[in-house]
Design an enzyme around this catalytic site. Structure first.
Site, mmCIF file in Angstrom:
data_model
loop_
_atom_site.group_PDB
_atom_site.id
_atom_site.type_symbol
_atom_site.label_atom_id
_atom_site.label_comp_id
_atom_site.label_asym_id
_atom_site.label_seq_id
_atom_site.Cartn_x
_atom_site.Cartn_y
_atom_site.Cartn_z
ATOM 1 N N CYS A 185 -0.054 11.912 0.225
ATOM 2 C CA CYS A 185 -0.380 12.251 -1.154
ATOM 3 C C CYS A 185 -0.621 10.960 -1.946
ATOM 4 O O CYS A 185 -0.117 9.905 -1.615
ATOM 5 C CB CYS A 185 0.702 13.049 -1.874
ATOM 6 S SG CYS A 185 1.136 14.565 -1.039
ATOM 7 N N ARG B 46 -5.652 9.425 0.855
ATOM 8 C CA ARG B 46 -4.238 9.697 1.132
ATOM 9 C C ARG B 46 -3.950 11.177 1.338
ATOM 10 O O ARG B 46 -2.842 11.557 1.702
ATOM 11 C CB ARG B 46 -3.370 9.176 -0.026
ATOM 12 C CG ARG B 46 -3.475 7.687 -0.234
ATOM 13 C CD ARG B 46 -2.620 7.256 -1.394
ATOM 14 N NE ARG B 46 -1.215 7.436 -1.123
ATOM 15 C CZ ARG B 46 -0.445 6.535 -0.530
ATOM 16 N NH1 ARG B 46 -0.952 5.387 -0.146
ATOM 17 N NH2 ARG B 46 0.823 6.771 -0.321
ATOM 18 N N TRP C 111 -1.580 15.893 0.459
ATOM 19 C CA TRP C 111 -1.580 16.179 1.893
ATOM 20 C C TRP C 111 -0.332 17.034 2.120
ATOM 21 O O TRP C 111 0.790 16.581 1.897
ATOM 22 C CB TRP C 111 -1.500 14.887 2.704
ATOM 23 C CG TRP C 111 -1.618 15.086 4.174
ATOM 24 C CD1 TRP C 111 -2.771 15.251 4.904
ATOM 25 C CD2 TRP C 111 -0.550 15.144 5.120
ATOM 26 N NE1 TRP C 111 -2.478 15.396 6.230
ATOM 27 C CE2 TRP C 111 -1.128 15.340 6.400
ATOM 28 C CE3 TRP C 111 0.840 15.052 5.024
ATOM 29 C CZ2 TRP C 111 -0.368 15.445 7.565
ATOM 30 C CZ3 TRP C 111 1.595 15.159 6.183
ATOM 31 C CH2 TRP C 111 0.987 15.350 7.429
ATOM 32 N N ASN D 71 4.891 12.046 -4.609
ATOM 33 C CA ASN D 71 4.507 11.705 -3.245
ATOM 34 C C ASN D 71 5.780 11.432 -2.475
ATOM 35 O O ASN D 71 6.590 10.604 -2.890
ATOM 36 C CB ASN D 71 3.615 10.457 -3.258
ATOM 37 C CG ASN D 71 3.416 9.871 -1.870
ATOM 38 O OD1 ASN D 71 3.351 10.614 -0.895
ATOM 39 N ND2 ASN D 71 3.324 8.555 -1.775
ATOM 40 N N GLY D 72 5.967 12.133 -1.348
ATOM 41 C CA GLY D 72 7.169 11.929 -0.540
ATOM 42 C C GLY D 72 7.785 13.262 -0.183
ATOM 43 O O GLY D 72 7.121 14.294 -0.234
ATOM 44 N N GLU E 246 -8.149 3.172 21.811
ATOM 45 C CA GLU E 246 -8.656 3.180 20.439
ATOM 46 C C GLU E 246 -10.001 3.922 20.372
ATOM 47 O O GLU E 246 -10.251 4.690 19.431
ATOM 48 C CB GLU E 246 -8.781 1.735 19.939
ATOM 49 C CG GLU E 246 -9.419 1.546 18.569
ATOM 50 C CD GLU E 246 -8.694 2.258 17.442
ATOM 51 O OE1 GLU E 246 -7.581 2.758 17.645
ATOM 52 O OE2 GLU E 246 -9.277 2.344 16.346
ATOM 53 N N LYS F 169 -10.464 7.204 17.981
ATOM 54 C CA LYS F 169 -11.501 7.285 16.936
ATOM 55 C C LYS F 169 -12.386 8.484 17.197
ATOM 56 O O LYS F 169 -12.749 9.224 16.288
ATOM 57 C CB LYS F 169 -12.319 5.993 16.964
ATOM 58 C CG LYS F 169 -12.848 5.541 15.675
ATOM 59 C CD LYS F 169 -11.924 4.624 14.909
ATOM 60 C CE LYS F 169 -10.481 5.008 14.912
ATOM 61 N NZ LYS F 169 -9.585 4.051 14.370
ATOM 62 N N GLU G 176 -10.602 11.788 16.466
ATOM 63 C CA GLU G 176 -10.220 11.864 15.051
ATOM 64 C C GLU G 176 -11.387 12.308 14.172
ATOM 65 O O GLU G 176 -11.212 13.127 13.268
ATOM 66 C CB GLU G 176 -9.735 10.464 14.617
ATOM 67 C CG GLU G 176 -9.293 10.329 13.191
ATOM 68 C CD GLU G 176 -8.814 8.913 12.866
ATOM 69 O OE1 GLU G 176 -9.205 7.960 13.578
ATOM 70 O OE2 GLU G 176 -8.048 8.764 11.904
ATOM 71 N N HIS H 61 -4.532 8.749 39.533
ATOM 72 C CA HIS H 61 -3.180 9.301 39.668
ATOM 73 C C HIS H 61 -3.035 10.642 38.957
ATOM 74 O O HIS H 61 -1.918 11.063 38.656
ATOM 75 C CB HIS H 61 -2.149 8.285 39.162
ATOM 76 C CG HIS H 61 -2.161 7.017 39.943
ATOM 77 N ND1 HIS H 61 -1.722 6.918 41.242
ATOM 78 C CD2 HIS H 61 -2.621 5.774 39.628
ATOM 79 C CE1 HIS H 61 -1.887 5.683 41.691
ATOM 80 N NE2 HIS H 61 -2.441 4.973 40.716
ATOM 81 N N LYS I 34 -5.005 8.949 5.292
ATOM 82 C CA LYS I 34 -5.036 7.528 5.634
ATOM 83 C C LYS I 34 -3.631 6.960 5.801
ATOM 84 O O LYS I 34 -3.365 6.208 6.714
ATOM 85 C CB LYS I 34 -5.763 6.773 4.513
ATOM 86 C CG LYS I 34 -5.893 5.287 4.743
ATOM 87 C CD LYS I 34 -7.087 4.995 5.592
ATOM 88 C CE LYS I 34 -7.274 3.528 5.885
ATOM 89 N NZ LYS I 34 -7.953 3.351 7.180
HETATM 90 O O1 M6R Z 1 -1.361 2.151 7.948
HETATM 91 P P1 M6R Z 1 -1.004 2.124 9.394
HETATM 92 O O2 M6R Z 1 -1.748 1.068 10.142
HETATM 93 O O3 M6R Z 1 0.452 2.016 9.641
HETATM 94 O O4 M6R Z 1 -1.482 3.531 9.958
HETATM 95 C C1 M6R Z 1 -1.180 3.917 11.265
HETATM 96 C C2 M6R Z 1 -1.992 5.116 11.694
HETATM 97 O O5 M6R Z 1 -1.693 6.226 10.908
HETATM 98 C C3 M6R Z 1 -3.498 4.841 11.611
HETATM 99 O O6 M6R Z 1 -3.840 3.702 12.326
HETATM 100 C C4 M6R Z 1 -4.307 6.034 12.169
HETATM 101 O O7 M6R Z 1 -4.062 6.178 13.537
HETATM 102 C C5 M6R Z 1 -5.791 5.839 11.893
HETATM 103 N N1 M6R Z 1 -6.234 6.823 10.968
HETATM 104 C C6 M6R Z 1 -6.658 5.965 13.079
HETATM 105 O O8 M6R Z 1 -7.998 5.735 12.767
#
Ligand code: M6R
Length: 617
Positions: free
Chosen positions: A2, A27, A75, A101-102, A491, A495, A498, A514, A612
């Site tokens: 949030c 966020r 969120w 937020n929290g 990674e 990506k 995601e 394996h 994010k």
């Molecule tokens: O802000 P942070 O680097 O701690 O965030 C960690 C993950 O939430 C973040 O890298 C997430 O995996 C990305 N959205 C991936 O693209």
């Protein structure tokens, strides 16, 4: 998660709040809302969905001339994303409105208590207890500020909370475990979960600490502790500019941020290699093997015997990469997924350095791991993009990746900057431990110095769009690599899933046989990452998947004939040391994900169910 924001001062509260919310939408985007004081009461407008939906309705529901207001983009944690669960939440009278937020962990008990006393709740959220508690304390005769303090004293959990209340020309706010920054302009004051929300209006920022209570008034603010004792926090000037947080003509923030990587890397490396300052926006000079981390003079890591990295998602992949860099130079290093480390921490010794890698510096799992490490007496270091973030403040030291603001939920430029920073950190640690530069460091630093220019070439010449079109619409995608190519495979897959919502998995190349090989068919495109180290073995793995009919896309140096000849498709990058090659290969995979997602018309900057900054465990 949030994002919260607040505005006090000019008559443009609504416009400024909406600008702030748009800049915080990364966020969370399940719902959005504002509460604005209109001179006779508080107008509240809130809607399920993105901020664009709120904007469609706001004109008719909120007085455009208000000078005090709060805003929220959500969120969901407690209750589904509905209009009712959207913030701000109000008390029974509508005189108190709150954004949060929290997570308020003790909200169920508080809610039962308030319901027994006759309060009626409209939402499923934890947040709604806050305005009702304030109402209850005001009914007992407390002033709005005293009622706010008393309420905050009852809350357990993590929160950044902002409140407007009838009869007060201002906003009260506080934080505990969730971020909250104050923006200071001449006649106005802003609050937000993150500074880019108000960068357009001011670059003077106060990073509030847990337990601070701030009262905003037009042109003024007061910070106190929970007991009301004054707290001095002078504003700092942030060097991010508003344009950094705007799309600048690109279709998506993600594409803009992919293209920004040369600049981000130049900022990351500036003054850190070769003892010289790179020119503005240019890479630092090559050919000198000095590594200077201004925050850490030579010898700063002398006592370090082992390194434990804790991180999530993309940052975990950068951390895993760093373990390869350190281990290949003889330093014991492991990477842990922060959500696991927090519950099953690794043993800490006298010489253990725990490094939290986190773009935002606010990821709850990573912060929890950091706290566990701090409690166990480890030396801690945050490697983060955000000055003033919780991770930076709660660690013994902080090293900044200097990538500039990243708005797209998918992390791109910050991965490259993390990797570059961690490579330099690794070299600094090796030198402090051995008194010597690591073997081959000259080539590595030259490759890092050339990285920005090489990323530019990859971005300019990439065939990723054609590859994306050729292999669109397959049931599953595999990504394989080894050594520093393995984190890149992970990674690449993260990506891809995601932002495309298609199934994708990353594997250590040698691990395929394996088990996962059972899933490989002629409908499983396999992206094979070659970095110039141990490539012969990866070529064998490529042959194994090709024998099952899978098409292989080699991501390899442009002069890597063996990999390019055997592959069905190729994505190339300029020759570089393996550590830098991994970054270049990753840029190609970022572009593939982007183009596949674009072809599928996905919400690239705001993928479903994600946010994010993940500030819940
Ligand atoms: O802000 P942070 O680097 O701690 O965030 C960690 C993950 O939430 C973040 O890298 C997430 O995996 C990305 N959205 C991936 O693209």
């Amino acid at each position: 998660m949030c994002g919260i924001t607040a505005h006090v001062g000019s008559d443009e509260a609504v416009e400024d709040l909406l600008t702030g919310l748009e800049n915080l939408e990364y966020r969370g985007y399940d719902s959005a809302g504002v509460a604005v004081k209109n001179g006779v009461g508080i107008d509240v407008c809130k809607r399920q969905g993105e901020i664009s939906k709120l904007k469609e309705r706001i004109r008719g529901e909120v007085d455009g001339g208000g000078n005090v207001g709060i805003g929220h983009t959500r969120w969901s944690t407690h209750g589904p994303p509905t209009d009712e669960n959207a913030h701000p939440h109000t008390d029974c009278t509508g005189d108190v409105a709150v954004v949060h937020n929290g997570i308020i962990e003790n909200y169920e008990g508080l809610k039962r208590e308030l319901e027994r006393d006759g309060h009626e709740f409209d939402s499923d959220t934890d947040t709604e207890v806050v305005p009702h508690l304030v109402e209850a304390y005001r009914d007992e005769g407390l002033s709005p500020e005293a009622a706010f303090r008393r309420t905050v004293g009852r809350l357990e959990g993590s929160y950044a909370v902002a409140m407007v209340v009838e009869g007060v020309d201002g906003v009260y706010a506080t934080r505990n475990g969730s971020p909250l920054v104050l923006g200071v302009a001449d006649d106005r004051r802003y609050l937000a979960s993150d500074a880019p929300a108000f960068l357009k209006f001011t670059d003077r920022v106060v990073y509030l600490e847990d337990g601070d209570v701030v009262a905003l008034e037009p042109g003024d603010h007061r910070i106190t502790d929970l007991d009301g004792n004054p707290v001095e926090r002078p504003p700092e000037t942030v060097d991010w500019v508003a344009e950094d947080a705007e799309k600048g003509g690109y279709d998506h923030y993600m594409l803009k941020e992919i293209h920004e990587q040369p600049t981000a890397l130049a900022q990351t490396l500036q003054g850190r290699i070769g003892g010289g300052q790179g020119a503005d926006g240019a890479s630092p000079p090559a050919g000198n093997d000095a590594v200077e981390l201004e925050e850490f003079p030579p010898g700063a890591f002398g006592g370090v015997e082992s390194v434990q990295f804790v991180a999530c998602g993309t940052s975990y992949h950068a951390a895993l990469y760093a373990t390869r860099v350190l281990a290949s130079r003889g330093v014991e290093a492991s990477a842990y997924r922060a959500g696991e480390y927090a519950t099953s921490p690794a043993p800490i010794g006298d010489g253990t350095l725990v490094v939290a890698v986190t773009q935002s510096g606010e990821t709850a799992d990573t912060l929890e791991s950091l706290r566990v490490a701090n409690e166990q007496g480890a030396r801690t270091l945050a490697v983060t993009n955000v000055v003033g973030s919780t991770a930076a403040r709660e660690s013994d030291d902080a090293l900044f990746i200097r990538a500039g603001p990243e708005i797209g939920v998918a992390a791109t430029k910050t991965f490259s900057s993390q990797v570059a920073t961690l490579t330099l950190l690794g070299e600094r640690i090796v030198r402090d431990l051995t008194g010597l530069a690591s073997e081959g460091v000259g080539d590595l630093l030259d490759s890092l110095a050339a990285l920005g220019g090489n990323v530019q070439r990859v971005v300019d010449e990439s065939r990723a769009q054609a590859v994306a079109e050729t292999y669109a619409d397959r049931p599953s995608y595999f990504f394989i690599g080894r050594d520093v190519g393995y984190p890149v495979a992970l990674e690449g897959a993260l990506k891809f899933k995601e932002i495309t919502y298609e199934h994708a998995e990353g594997f250590a190349a040698g691990e395929l046989k394996h088990g996962p090989l059972a899933l490989v068919t002629e409908e499983t495109p396999v992206f094979a990452v070659f970095t110039g180290r141990h490539d012969g073995k990866t070529l064998s793995n490529v042959e194994q998947v090709q024998a099952r009919g899978a098409p292989v896309i080699a991501v390899a140096s442009e002069d890597h004939d063996a990999a390019l000849d055997v592959a069905d498709e190729t994505l190339t990058y300029p020759e570089a040391a393996p550590e830098a090659a991994a970054v270049l290969a990753n840029v190609q995979l970022q572009l593939v994900s982007y183009h596949v997602a674009k072809g599928l018309d996905r919400a690239i900057d705001k993928p479903r169910n994600l946010a994010k900054s993940v500030t819940v465990e």
